[in-house]
Design a protein around this motif. Structure first.
Motif, PDB file in Angstrom:
ATOM      1  N   ASP A  19       1.660   0.710  17.218  1.00 23.95           N
ATOM      2  CA  ASP A  19       2.238   0.455  18.531  1.00 23.95           C
ATOM      3  C   ASP A  19       1.181   0.371  19.631  1.00 23.95           C
ATOM      4  OD1 ASP A  19       4.734  -0.116  19.769  1.00 23.95           O
ATOM      5  OD2 ASP A  19       4.567   1.797  20.841  1.00 23.95           O
ATOM      6  N   LEU A  20       0.111   1.126  19.510  1.00 26.14           N
ATOM      7  CA  LEU A  20      -0.945   1.106  20.524  1.00 26.14           C
ATOM      8  C   LEU A  20      -1.578  -0.286  20.618  1.00 26.14           C
ATOM      9  CD1 LEU A  20      -2.737   2.650  22.551  1.00 26.14           C
ATOM     10  CD2 LEU A  20      -4.253   3.139  20.645  1.00 26.14           C
ATOM     11  N   ASP A  21      -1.975  -0.859  19.478  1.00 24.27           N
ATOM     12  CA  ASP A  21      -2.594  -2.185  19.514  1.00 24.27           C
ATOM     13  C   ASP A  21      -1.586  -3.276  19.861  1.00 24.27           C
ATOM     14  OD1 ASP A  21      -5.315  -1.674  19.087  1.00 24.27           O
ATOM     15  OD2 ASP A  21      -4.932  -1.292  16.975  1.00 24.27           O
ATOM     16  N   HIS A  74      -5.690  -7.882  10.555  1.00 23.56           N
ATOM     17  CA  HIS A  74      -6.838  -6.990  10.462  1.00 23.56           C
ATOM     18  C   HIS A  74      -7.202  -6.820   8.990  1.00 23.56           C
ATOM     19  CE1 HIS A  74      -8.968  -3.060  10.478  1.00 23.56           C
ATOM     20  NE2 HIS A  74      -9.524  -3.626  11.518  1.00 23.56           N
ATOM     21  N   ASP A  75      -8.450  -7.122   8.656  1.00 27.74           N
ATOM     22  CA  ASP A  75      -8.940  -6.942   7.290  1.00 27.74           C
ATOM     23  C   ASP A  75      -9.467  -5.520   7.163  1.00 27.74           C
ATOM     24  OD1 ASP A  75     -10.329  -6.866   4.875  1.00 27.74           O
ATOM     25  OD2 ASP A  75     -11.036  -8.937   5.079  1.00 27.74           O
ATOM     26  N   ALA A  76      -8.757  -4.682   6.446  1.00 29.69           N
ATOM     27  CA  ALA A  76      -9.125  -3.267   6.335  1.00 29.69           C
ATOM     28  C   ALA A  76     -10.449  -3.066   5.607  1.00 29.69           C
ATOM     29  CB  ALA A  76      -8.020  -2.497   5.628  1.00 29.69           C
ATOM     30  N   ASP A  77     -10.824  -3.988   4.739  1.00 24.59           N
ATOM     31  CA  ASP A  77     -12.065  -3.830   3.978  1.00 24.59           C
ATOM     32  C   ASP A  77     -13.312  -4.005   4.830  1.00 24.59           C
ATOM     33  OD1 ASP A  77     -10.718  -3.272   1.604  1.00 24.59           O
ATOM     34  OD2 ASP A  77     -10.587  -5.399   1.073  1.00 24.59           O
ATOM     35  N   ASP A  78     -13.309  -5.013   5.694  1.00 22.93           N
ATOM     36  CA  ASP A  78     -14.509  -5.215   6.519  1.00 22.93           C
ATOM     37  C   ASP A  78     -14.278  -4.914   8.001  1.00 22.93           C
ATOM     38  OD1 ASP A  78     -13.194  -7.439   7.521  1.00 22.93           O
ATOM     39  OD2 ASP A  78     -14.581  -8.908   6.701  1.00 22.93           O
ATOM     40  N   GLY A  79     -13.070  -4.545   8.372  1.00 25.41           N
ATOM     41  CA  GLY A  79     -12.786  -4.142   9.737  1.00 25.41           C
ATOM     42  C   GLY A  79     -12.757  -5.276  10.743  1.00 25.41           C
ATOM     43  N   ARG A  80     -12.649  -6.504  10.266  1.00 23.54           N
ATOM     44  CA  ARG A  80     -12.674  -7.651  11.172  1.00 23.54           C
ATOM     45  C   ARG A  80     -11.268  -8.190  11.398  1.00 23.54           C
ATOM     46  NH1 ARG A  80     -17.257 -11.696   9.746  1.00 23.54           N
ATOM     47  NH2 ARG A  80     -17.287 -11.924  11.982  1.00 23.54           N
ATOM     48  N   TRP A  81     -11.131  -8.942  12.467  1.00 21.42           N
ATOM     49  CA  TRP A  81      -9.867  -9.555  12.841  1.00 21.42           C
ATOM     50  C   TRP A  81      -9.890 -11.042  12.535  1.00 21.42           C
ATOM     51  CZ3 TRP A  81      -5.603  -7.026  14.493  1.00 21.42           C
ATOM     52  CH2 TRP A  81      -5.769  -5.695  14.865  1.00 21.42           C
ATOM     53  N   GLN A  82      -8.830 -11.519  11.930  1.00 20.25           N
ATOM     54  CA  GLN A  82      -8.683 -12.949  11.654  1.00 20.25           C
ATOM     55  C   GLN A  82      -7.614 -13.491  12.594  1.00 20.25           C
ATOM     56  OE1 GLN A  82      -7.626 -12.570   7.533  1.00 20.25           O
ATOM     57  NE2 GLN A  82      -9.686 -13.112   6.878  1.00 20.25           N
ATOM     58  N   LEU A  83      -7.960 -14.564  13.291  1.00 25.46           N
ATOM     59  CA  LEU A  83      -7.050 -15.202  14.232  1.00 25.46           C
ATOM     60  C   LEU A  83      -6.595 -16.525  13.623  1.00 25.46           C
ATOM     61  CD1 LEU A  83      -5.694 -15.407  17.018  1.00 25.46           C
ATOM     62  CD2 LEU A  83      -7.848 -16.371  17.883  1.00 25.46           C
ATOM     63  N   PHE A  84      -5.291 -16.671  13.456  1.00 24.25           N
ATOM     64  CA  PHE A  84      -4.710 -17.867  12.877  1.00 24.25           C
ATOM     65  C   PHE A  84      -3.915 -18.624  13.929  1.00 24.25           C
ATOM     66  CE2 PHE A  84      -5.300 -15.017   9.367  1.00 24.25           C
ATOM     67  CZ  PHE A  84      -5.604 -15.820   8.278  1.00 24.25           C
ATOM     68  N   ARG A  85      -3.874 -19.933  13.788  1.00 25.44           N
ATOM     69  CA  ARG A  85      -3.015 -20.777  14.613  1.00 25.44           C
ATOM     70  C   ARG A  85      -1.992 -21.451  13.701  1.00 25.44           C
ATOM     71  NH1 ARG A  85      -8.009 -23.563  14.486  1.00 25.44           N
ATOM     72  NH2 ARG A  85      -7.839 -25.482  13.306  1.00 25.44           N
ATOM     73  N   LYS A  86      -0.884 -21.859  14.255  1.00 28.61           N
ATOM     74  CA  LYS A  86       0.197 -22.439  13.456  1.00 28.61           C
ATOM     75  C   LYS A  86       0.099 -23.956  13.455  1.00 28.61           C
ATOM     76  CE  LYS A  86       4.061 -21.856  11.137  1.00 28.61           C
ATOM     77  NZ  LYS A  86       5.087 -20.856  11.260  1.00 28.61           N
ATOM     78  N   ASP A  87       0.093 -24.541  12.258  1.00 27.25           N
ATOM     79  CA  ASP A  87       0.250 -25.988  12.120  1.00 27.25           C
ATOM     80  C   ASP A  87       1.754 -26.209  11.988  1.00 27.25           C
ATOM     81  OD1 ASP A  87       0.602 -28.601  11.192  1.00 27.25           O
ATOM     82  OD2 ASP A  87      -1.293 -28.595  10.107  1.00 27.25           O
ATOM     83  N   HIS A  88       2.382 -26.583  13.072  1.00 22.74           N
ATOM     84  CA  HIS A  88       3.840 -26.677  13.102  1.00 22.74           C
ATOM     85  C   HIS A  88       4.372 -27.834  12.267  1.00 22.74           C
ATOM     86  CE1 HIS A  88       4.432 -23.489  16.041  1.00 22.74           C
ATOM     87  NE2 HIS A  88       3.327 -23.917  16.617  1.00 22.74           N
ATOM     88  N   LYS A  89       3.599 -28.890  12.119  1.00 23.86           N
ATOM     89  CA  LYS A  89       4.057 -30.021  11.306  1.00 23.86           C
ATOM     90  C   LYS A  89       4.141 -29.640   9.832  1.00 23.86           C
ATOM     91  CE  LYS A  89       2.542 -33.551  14.448  1.00 23.86           C
ATOM     92  NZ  LYS A  89       1.590 -34.584  14.772  1.00 23.86           N
ATOM     93  N   LYS A  90       3.159 -28.865   9.359  1.00 19.62           N
ATOM     94  CA  LYS A  90       3.140 -28.430   7.957  1.00 19.62           C
ATOM     95  C   LYS A  90       3.797 -27.071   7.758  1.00 19.62           C
ATOM     96  CE  LYS A  90      -1.137 -30.900   6.952  1.00 19.62           C
ATOM     97  NZ  LYS A  90      -2.545 -30.750   6.585  1.00 19.62           N
ATOM     98  N   LEU A 102     -10.940  -6.701  18.291  1.00 23.25           N
ATOM     99  CA  LEU A 102      -9.688  -7.279  18.768  1.00 23.25           C
ATOM    100  C   LEU A 102      -9.837  -7.956  20.134  1.00 23.25           C
ATOM    101  CD1 LEU A 102      -6.649  -7.785  18.462  1.00 23.25           C
ATOM    102  CD2 LEU A 102      -6.259  -5.452  19.307  1.00 23.25           C
ATOM    103  N   PRO A 103     -10.523  -7.354  21.113  1.00 20.06           N
ATOM    104  CA  PRO A 103     -10.637  -8.024  22.422  1.00 20.06           C
ATOM    105  C   PRO A 103     -11.277  -9.413  22.352  1.00 20.06           C
ATOM    106  CG  PRO A 103     -11.216  -5.717  22.646  1.00 20.06           C
ATOM    107  CD  PRO A 103     -11.069  -5.986  21.166  1.00 20.06           C
ATOM    108  N   THR A 104     -12.240  -9.623  21.476  1.00 21.72           N
ATOM    109  CA  THR A 104     -12.851 -10.960  21.394  1.00 21.72           C
ATOM    110  C   THR A 104     -11.882 -11.973  20.782  1.00 21.72           C
ATOM    111  OG1 THR A 104     -13.961 -10.379  19.324  1.00 21.72           O
ATOM    112  CG2 THR A 104     -15.230 -10.134  21.352  1.00 21.72           C
TER     113      THR A 104
END
Length: 119
Positions: A19-21, A74-90, A102-104
């Motif tokens: 809930d915090l994030d 959030h990838d728990a193994d390496d602690g990094r964040w993956q940002l995805f965008r939606k391809d609405h057509k597919k 997370l802020p970046t």
């Protein structure tokens, strides 16, 4: 005498979603550059957060319904964040970028110079 061997595997609690994030993401979205007049929602998902919003441009949904904007995992193994965008057509999520913090990731999402998220 009975002896027992206790074998314990490493169990790591899930850090995300929480809930915090979720609230941090909601607050960060206030400073986005596009579609500032709609109120996006942050929904929890396995290992992260999905951002959805009413479609004011009518580019994706002609009726102005709720559309997916971004997925933050959030990838728990390496602690990094993956940002995805939606391809609405597919109707699939595409990896946009990976971030150490997370802020970046939220800065990238909020700036959206190529209109890949806020369509």
């Amino acid at each position: 005498m009975l002896s027992a061997t206790l074998s314990q595997s490493v169990v790591r609690p899930f850090a995300h979603p929480n809930d915090l994030d979720r609230k941090r993401i909601e607050r960060a979205l206030i400073s986005r550059k596009r579609y500032r007049y709609v109120k996006p929602s942050v929904v929890t998902t396995i290992s992260g957060y999905r951002i959805e919003s009413p479609c004011c441009s009518r580019n994706i949904d002609r009726d102005g319904g709720i559309v997916d904007v971004a997925l933050l995992l959030h990838d728990a193994d390496d602690g990094r964040w993956q940002l995805f965008r939606k391809d609405h057509k597919k109707d699939v999520w595409q990896l946009d970028s990976t971030h150490d913090r997370l802020p970046t990731a939220l800065e990238r999402l909020n700036a959206d110079p190529d209109r890949m998220f806020w369509q």
